[in-house]
Enzyme design. Structure first.
Site, PDB file in Angstrom:
ATOM      1  N   GLU A 221      -0.977  -2.523   7.490  1.00  0.00           N
ATOM      2  CA  GLU A 221      -2.280  -2.938   8.037  1.00  0.00           C
ATOM      3  C   GLU A 221      -2.543  -4.377   7.604  1.00  0.00           C
ATOM      4  O   GLU A 221      -3.194  -5.140   8.297  1.00  0.00           O
ATOM      5  CB  GLU A 221      -3.357  -1.986   7.504  1.00  0.00           C
ATOM      6  CG  GLU A 221      -4.689  -2.111   8.200  1.00  0.00           C
ATOM      7  CD  GLU A 221      -5.780  -1.302   7.523  1.00  0.00           C
ATOM      8  OE1 GLU A 221      -5.499  -0.611   6.524  1.00  0.00           O
ATOM      9  OE2 GLU A 221      -6.927  -1.401   7.970  1.00  0.00           O
TER      10      GLU A 221
ATOM     11  N   ARG B  75       0.789   4.359  -5.081  1.00  0.00           N
ATOM     12  CA  ARG B  75      -0.249   5.397  -5.141  1.00  0.00           C
ATOM     13  C   ARG B  75       0.256   6.739  -4.621  1.00  0.00           C
ATOM     14  O   ARG B  75      -0.263   7.793  -5.012  1.00  0.00           O
ATOM     15  CB  ARG B  75      -1.511   4.933  -4.408  1.00  0.00           C
ATOM     16  CG  ARG B  75      -2.219   3.783  -5.125  1.00  0.00           C
ATOM     17  CD  ARG B  75      -3.456   3.336  -4.389  1.00  0.00           C
ATOM     18  NE  ARG B  75      -3.186   2.776  -3.085  1.00  0.00           N
ATOM     19  CZ  ARG B  75      -2.818   1.510  -2.865  1.00  0.00           C
ATOM     20  NH1 ARG B  75      -2.685   0.667  -3.861  1.00  0.00           N
ATOM     21  NH2 ARG B  75      -2.577   1.087  -1.642  1.00  0.00           N
TER      22      ARG B  75
END
Ligand code: AMP
Length: 183
Positions: free
Chosen positions: A102, A65
């Site tokens: 994460e 992205r």
């Protein structure tokens, strides 16, 4: 500074997807931003603005992205673009860094010649690192390490969205971070 209007429109455009890609993660989906050319153009312009005229030579963006923002930013800045990719994707000789996400672990690679400069230039590449979301900071920090291992200077990190509660900036050793919207 981001205009309050742009910040509000970006906030409204982002789609929260709970439990993606793993339970407990609230995923910030940027695809509605990509679907709005007026908003996307403003996001790119706002991320580029602080970096005009400061001698950036390269934008290095993170798969995948980050590419969506990094390529138009490099074009706006009229500088080279280099992709930081997952292992085995780049076809030529690479260097590699590991990092914690994460949601899991990953590695990133950069082509050894990604920061090549014209032969007459004797100062290091000045690099802007770009991604879509700054979360725990591991991805951006690994990308900065790749840049530094190739002799480049990281001038800043630019992301449209920052998950401030995860303190990703702490991983970046004081490197300036440009962001348009912080949660
Ligand atoms: P981190 O290394 O934790 O800063 O994670 C940043 C990278 O993971 C970026 O490439 C993001 O695309 C992705 N990412 C991490 N957390 C999220 C999230 N909550 N929503 C969207 N993307 C995320």
């Amino acid at each position: 500074m981001t205009s309050p209007d742009l910040e509000t429109r970006l906030r409204r455009a982002l789609r929260d997807v709970p439990d993606f890609p793993t339970p407990g993660i609230l995923f910030k989906d940027i695809t509605p931003v990509l679907a709005d050319p007026v908003l996307l153009r403003e996001v790119i312009a706002a991320l580029v603005a602080p970096h005009v005229g400061v001698g950036i030579t390269h934008v290095v963006a993170v798969e995948s992205r980050g590419f969506l923002f990094g390529v138009p930013m490099a074009l706006e800045l009229n500088v080279a673009f280099a992709p930081a990719r997952k292992p085995g994707k780049l076809p030529w000789r690479t260097i590699r860094e590991s990092y914690a996400l994460e949601y899991g672990h990953n590695e990133l690679e950069l082509h050894e010649d990604a920061l090549r400069l014209s032969p007459e230039r004797d100062t290091p590449a000045r690099v802007l690192v770009v991604d879509d979301v700054l979360a725990t900071g591991g991805t951006a920090a690994a990308t900065c390490r790749l840049v530094q291992r190739l002799g480049g200077e990281v001038v800043g990190v630019a992301v449209p969205v920052e998950l401030g509660f995860l303190n990703g900036r702490q991983q970046l050793g004081g490197c300036p971070v440009t962001t348009l919207l912080t949660f």
